[in-house]
Design a protein around this motif. Structure first.
Motif, PDB file in Angstrom:
ATOM      1  N   LEU A 177       0.851  -1.188   0.000  1.00  0.00           N
ATOM      2  CA  LEU A 177       0.000   0.000   0.000  1.00  0.00           C
ATOM      3  C   LEU A 177       0.887   1.237   0.000  1.00  0.00           C
ATOM      4  O   LEU A 177       1.740   1.395   0.874  1.00  0.00           O
ATOM      5  N   MET A 178       0.688   2.109  -0.986  1.00  0.00           N
ATOM      6  CA  MET A 178       1.513   3.314  -1.105  1.00  0.00           C
ATOM      7  C   MET A 178       0.645   4.557  -1.197  1.00  0.00           C
ATOM      8  O   MET A 178      -0.311   4.596  -1.979  1.00  0.00           O
ATOM      9  N   HIS A 179       1.008   5.552  -0.415  1.00  0.00           N
ATOM     10  CA  HIS A 179       0.328   6.834  -0.520  1.00  0.00           C
ATOM     11  C   HIS A 179       0.717   7.476  -1.849  1.00  0.00           C
ATOM     12  O   HIS A 179       1.828   7.271  -2.357  1.00  0.00           O
ATOM     13  N   LYS A 180      -0.181   8.263  -2.414  1.00  0.00           N
ATOM     14  CA  LYS A 180       0.061   8.869  -3.721  1.00  0.00           C
ATOM     15  C   LYS A 180       1.321   9.731  -3.746  1.00  0.00           C
ATOM     16  O   LYS A 180       1.967   9.884  -4.785  1.00  0.00           O
ATOM     17  N   SER A 181       1.707  10.274  -2.596  1.00  0.00           N
ATOM     18  CA  SER A 181       2.889  11.138  -2.531  1.00  0.00           C
ATOM     19  C   SER A 181       4.177  10.385  -2.844  1.00  0.00           C
ATOM     20  O   SER A 181       5.178  10.996  -3.254  1.00  0.00           O
ATOM     21  N   VAL A 182       4.165   9.054  -2.654  1.00  0.00           N
ATOM     22  CA  VAL A 182       5.357   8.264  -2.962  1.00  0.00           C
ATOM     23  C   VAL A 182       5.690   8.378  -4.447  1.00  0.00           C
ATOM     24  O   VAL A 182       6.842   8.588  -4.838  1.00  0.00           O
ATOM     25  N   PHE A 183       4.673   8.264  -5.285  1.00  0.00           N
ATOM     26  CA  PHE A 183       4.893   8.341  -6.732  1.00  0.00           C
ATOM     27  C   PHE A 183       5.238   9.766  -7.161  1.00  0.00           C
ATOM     28  O   PHE A 183       6.005   9.968  -8.106  1.00  0.00           O
ATOM     29  N   GLU A 184       4.680  10.740  -6.466  1.00  0.00           N
ATOM     30  CA  GLU A 184       5.002  12.132  -6.777  1.00  0.00           C
ATOM     31  C   GLU A 184       6.467  12.434  -6.493  1.00  0.00           C
ATOM     32  O   GLU A 184       7.116  13.185  -7.235  1.00  0.00           O
ATOM     33  N   ASP A 185       7.022  11.829  -5.431  1.00  0.00           N
ATOM     34  CA  ASP A 185       8.395  12.124  -5.016  1.00  0.00           C
ATOM     35  C   ASP A 185       9.434  11.199  -5.637  1.00  0.00           C
ATOM     36  O   ASP A 185      10.545  11.637  -5.962  1.00  0.00           O
ATOM     37  N   VAL A 186       9.098   9.936  -5.785  1.00  0.00           N
ATOM     38  CA  VAL A 186      10.071   8.932  -6.231  1.00  0.00           C
ATOM     39  C   VAL A 186       9.907   8.585  -7.704  1.00  0.00           C
ATOM     40  O   VAL A 186      10.861   8.180  -8.363  1.00  0.00           O
TER      41      VAL A 186
END
Length: 298
Positions: free
Chosen positions: A167-176
């Motif tokens: 489970l990943m928060h959307k901010s993970v994809f925004e940052d990484v």
């Protein structure tokens, strides 16, 4: 908070019934299932087309796991999902899975939450947290793998998890960013979590109190059909090539040294490991895959 469940299918007909049942039984209701099919040749799509509440994307060829996961993630984020749950469809899990993952996100303030995973129909652990081993050229390893589950591995922060259930928060994809699509399969998860580790913005928490089972090997082609003790040619090719590419991406003096180390490692493994077929075809495949890894553009 809305969750987008993203799963990639490829000839998954034989595992879908259990998976879909587990999804439908979730107590957490604010979710949507996104299925990306990589050109299945069986009846996978016939099964999925009967599911009215599934967002189904049909690829006209097999583009690989990383590419398909990116498709699903982008659809989920476009639809306003706060989280993305990357999950295999050869899995079975309890009805509180989504609720427990979201609760852990709030409790530990961790952007990524992963559960304990056991072998299907077994008390044996498959995954109880993961880490990278620099002594083995940053290969990942699963803590507790093969041990009987006695709840011995408590909630803790980890460095790696398989995309089997993350489970990943959307901010993970925004940052990484997204998954590197140059990995057709294998090492795509290692590459992603290694980037998360280096970025240092997000933490990954492993939680223990979850019932989650994985039908290991039911979809992958990691073993030979006529001898399950031996790695398949496909597995050897992808793992060798992708390990080399992964090391080259780090662009450090140590990772450059490791490129020489893994070449020797692959050679030794061919001669001493019972998992490798002992024939000239396999030997040539290892060599070709190693040098193909050196050719991939970074």
């Amino acid at each position: 908070m809305k969750i987008g469940l993203v799963t990639v299918t490829y000839n998954s007909e034989h595992v879908l019934a259990d998976f879909l049942k587990s999804v439908k039984n979730q107590s957490y209701s604010d979710y949507r299932l996104y299925v990306i099919d990589n050109d299945s040749k069986d009846k996978t799509n016939e099964v999925l087309k009967k599911e009215s509440d599934v967002k189904l994307v049909l690829n006209d060829e097999n583009f690989g796991v990383a590419y398909a996961n990116n498709q699903g993630v982008k659809w989920a984020l476009k639809d306003g999902c706060d989280f993305v749950l990357l999950i295999n469809n050869d899995t079975v899990f309890e009805k509180e899975l989504l609720s427990k993952l979201v609760d852990a996100y709030h409790k530990y303030k961790a952007s990524i939450v992963v559960p304990k995973m056991k072998y299907f129909d077994s008390k044996l652990i498959w995954f109880a947290g993961g880490f990278f081993d620099s002594k083995k050229a940053y290969l990942n390893y699963h803590r507790g793998q093969g041990e009987e589950d006695k709840r011995q591995f408590k909630d803790s922060f980890v460095d790696y998890a398989p995309i089997c259930c993350s489970l990943m928060h959307k901010s993970v994809f925004e940052d990484v960013g997204y998954f590197d699509e140059k990995y057709f399969v294998y090492f795509d998860d290692s590459d992603f979590f290694f980037r998360v580790k280096k970025d240092k913005t997000h933490k990954t928490i492993y939680i223990e109190n979850v019932e989650f089972y994985h039908k290991i090997g039911s979809l992958s082609k990691s073993r030979k059909e006529n001898d399950k003790r031996k790695y398949s040619q496909f597995f050897i090719q992808q793992m060798t090539k992708n390990h080399v590419y992964f090391l080259r991406k780090q662009q450090t003096l140590f990772s450059t040294f490791l490129l020489f180390y893994v070449f020797a490692y692959f050679m030794v493994r061919f001669f001493i490991s019972a998992n490798y077929p002992k024939d000239i075809k396999t030997f040539k495949l290892i060599l070709a895959s190693y040098f193909n890894g050196l050719k991939i553009k970074i």
